[in-house]
Motif scaffolding. Structure first.
Motif, PDB file in Angstrom:
ATOM      1  N   HIS A   1      24.449  62.485   9.168  1.00  0.00           N
ATOM      2  CA  HIS A   1      25.646  62.740   8.048  1.00  0.00           C
ATOM      3  C   HIS A   1      26.604  63.092   9.151  1.00  0.00           C
ATOM      4  CE1 HIS A   1      23.312  63.251   4.264  1.00  0.00           C
ATOM      5  NE2 HIS A   1      22.838  64.387   4.723  1.00  0.00           N
TER       6      HIS A   1
ATOM      7  N   ALA B   1      27.209  65.924   4.359  1.00  0.00           N
ATOM      8  CA  ALA B   1      26.306  67.043   4.443  1.00  0.00           C
ATOM      9  C   ALA B   1      25.424  66.671   3.004  1.00  0.00           C
ATOM     10  CB  ALA B   1      25.931  67.860   4.897  1.00  0.00           C
TER      11      ALA B   1
ATOM     12  N   THR C   1      30.367  69.563   5.063  1.00  0.00           N
ATOM     13  CA  THR C   1      30.702  69.174   6.456  1.00  0.00           C
ATOM     14  C   THR C   1      30.600  69.455   7.492  1.00  0.00           C
ATOM     15  OG1 THR C   1      31.689  66.978   5.517  1.00  0.00           O
ATOM     16  CG2 THR C   1      31.662  67.505   8.230  1.00  0.00           C
ATOM     17  N   PRO C   2      29.406  70.054   8.260  1.00  0.00           N
ATOM     18  CA  PRO C   2      29.513  70.833   9.049  1.00  0.00           C
ATOM     19  C   PRO C   2      30.536  70.998  10.369  1.00  0.00           C
ATOM     20  CG  PRO C   2      27.540  69.660   9.562  1.00  0.00           C
ATOM     21  CD  PRO C   2      28.013  69.784   8.534  1.00  0.00           C
TER      22      PRO C   2
ATOM     23  N   ALA D   1      23.378  63.325  13.947  1.00  0.00           N
ATOM     24  CA  ALA D   1      24.527  63.208  13.330  1.00  0.00           C
ATOM     25  C   ALA D   1      25.581  62.361  13.876  1.00  0.00           C
ATOM     26  CB  ALA D   1      24.803  64.580  13.341  1.00  0.00           C
TER      27      ALA D   1
ATOM     28  N   SER E   1      31.692  71.826  14.216  1.00  0.00           N
ATOM     29  CA  SER E   1      31.959  72.563  15.884  1.00  0.00           C
ATOM     30  C   SER E   1      33.505  72.810  16.304  1.00  0.00           C
ATOM     31  CB  SER E   1      31.127  71.879  17.294  1.00  0.00           C
ATOM     32  OG  SER E   1      30.061  71.668  16.333  1.00  0.00           O
TER      33      SER E   1
ATOM     34  N   GLU F   1      23.840  70.129  18.144  1.00  0.00           N
ATOM     35  CA  GLU F   1      24.218  70.266  16.855  1.00  0.00           C
ATOM     36  C   GLU F   1      24.731  68.487  16.344  1.00  0.00           C
ATOM     37  OE1 GLU F   1      26.367  74.423  16.883  1.00  0.00           O
ATOM     38  OE2 GLU F   1      27.183  72.692  17.385  1.00  0.00           O
ATOM     39  N   LEU F   2      24.502  67.851  17.315  1.00  0.00           N
ATOM     40  CA  LEU F   2      24.889  66.659  17.431  1.00  0.00           C
ATOM     41  C   LEU F   2      23.536  65.789  17.122  1.00  0.00           C
ATOM     42  CD1 LEU F   2      28.447  65.927  19.456  1.00  0.00           C
ATOM     43  CD2 LEU F   2      28.076  66.202  17.332  1.00  0.00           C
TER      44      LEU F   2
ATOM     45  N   ARG G   1      29.293  65.450  10.775  1.00  0.00           N
ATOM     46  CA  ARG G   1      29.491  66.729  11.477  1.00  0.00           C
ATOM     47  C   ARG G   1      30.793  66.432  12.162  1.00  0.00           C
ATOM     48  NH1 ARG G   1      26.505  71.512  13.012  1.00  0.00           N
ATOM     49  NH2 ARG G   1      27.925  72.854  13.424  1.00  0.00           N
TER      50      ARG G   1
END
Length: 375
Positions: A310, A291, A339-340, A239, A342, A235-236, A312
């Motif tokens: 972007h 994002a 913005t996603p 990012a 986690s 995921e990173l 995260r």
């Protein structure tokens, strides 16, 4: 660019792990047990302190000493301030670093020296200076190092560091998982005996058990879809990690994660604690790093054009006390700017256990990101 196929290739990960980072993360529980045993054999359990020190000073090179000071200061609380002595020098080399005691340091203070090297002349000079001032000196370093001889000659206490054979195959990274636990565990046992924090032998054993559990969940043989560390690393990719922490224990874990990302994988990150993080980073999430800031990015050539950076959000949470939490507001702010996010929250347990779980998962994530990105 992140090679996501490498994440599910245990043999490839092992071949890429030239610095022993993955082994250090996997063996963290064993390091804690070994370090606790070595501390007991050195006589920590038989100490009879006259009282709590006025202040605890911590000196050592690089990220390992910084993280140890941060963690110990958080766990000890305001009763005896924990201060890291930052080195001076012209280069981050063993022979170039120097440490100075503050002018007020004296016989009612405790100096802790933590180093995975032990050959730094500046630390030996510091130990001698502390002895002349009347400070109690305790050092954790590899056995047989020059520092061990200096501390013994200064009537201090030397605690041997739990080392591994691969520690000396490549230069040690200060944020390496094995280094942290090898230095931190003896200091936890010592400060428990002094009465500054609570870390009895059974608590350290629970920490080792929790680290083993994380290693089982996050090991290289576990597929990405069921591996929280590999998932976070993926995921990173490409990012900017915006690390938000909530809870006393989560703060130092988040700061360590940001430092490990920079040192191990070359990934910059920003970190702040909730709820202040919402004000500190609101403009960041509303700017060009959001994002949804570049609508044309959807139409770019995924092969020829590099992806835009972007943000995260990574939310690390200790279990909230009294039901007060800023997590819903954090989610609203992040998602409101496309913005996603986690999230990591440890399983129930003592403060040391939950802290160890957050550190272990994020350590694995930083290592996977480093290996899969070729850092």
């Amino acid at each position: 660019m992140l090679d996501e196929t490498l994440l599910d290739n245990p043999e490839g990960l092992a071949a890429a792990d030239r610095r022993g980072l993955l082994r250090g993360a996997a063996e963290a529980g064993a390091r804690v047990r070994t370090a606790a045993r070595l501390a007991a054999e050195a006589g920590v359990g038989s100490l009879k302190p006259d009282g709590r020190p006025r202040a605890v000073l911590i000196a050592g090179p690089g990220a390992a000493a910084t993280h140890a000071a941060d963690l110990l200061g958080t766990l000890a609380g305001p009763g005896s301030p924990v201060t890291r002595l930052a080195p001076s020098g012209v280069a981050p080399a063993a022979g170039a670093l120097r440490w100075d005691l503050p002018g007020w340091a004296g016989s009612v203070d405790l100096l802790l020296i933590a180093t995975p090297d032990g050959s730094e002349p500046g630390l030996s000079l510091l130990a001698e200076s502390a002895y002349r001032r009347g400070c109690t000196v305790v050092a954790v370093a590899p056995p047989g190092s020059p520092l061990s001889e200096t501390v013994a000659g200064s009537h201090g206490m030397f605690l041997p560091m739990a080392t591994a054979p691969y520690d000396h195959e490549e230069p040690l990274a200060g944020s390496a998982p094995g280094v942290l636990w090898a230095l931190l565990t003896p200091l936890l046992a010592l400060l428990d005996r002094v009465g500054l924090l609570t870390a009895p032998p059974d608590a350290l054993e629970k920490v080792a058990d929790r680290l083993d559990q994380v290693a089982e969940r996050c090991g290289p043989a576990i597929a990405t879809y069921s591996n929280p560390a590999k998932t976070l690393a993926a995921e990173l990719a490409d990012a900017l990690p915006v690390v938000w922490t909530e809870g006393t224990s989560a703060g130092p874990a988040g700061r360590r994660f940001a430092a490990a990302l920079a040192e191990l994988s070359g990934t910059p990150a920003v970190v702040a604690e909730l709820p202040e993080a919402l004000a500190a980073h609101s403009v960041l999430l509303a700017g060009p790093l959001a994002a949804g800031a570049d609508p044309d990015d959807f139409f770019r050539d995924r092969v020829e054009e590099p992806s835009a950076l972007h943000a995260r959000v990574v939310l690390l949470r200790d279990r909230p006390i009294g039901g007060l939490t800023a997590a819903p507001a954090a989610r609203d702010l992040a998602l409101g700017h496309d913005t996603p996010i986690s999230e990591l929250e440890p399983e129930a347990g003592g403060e040391l256990e939950t802290l160890a779980e957050l550190i272990a998962i994020t350590d694995f994530a930083a290592v996977y990101l480093a290996l899969a990105s070729g850092a």
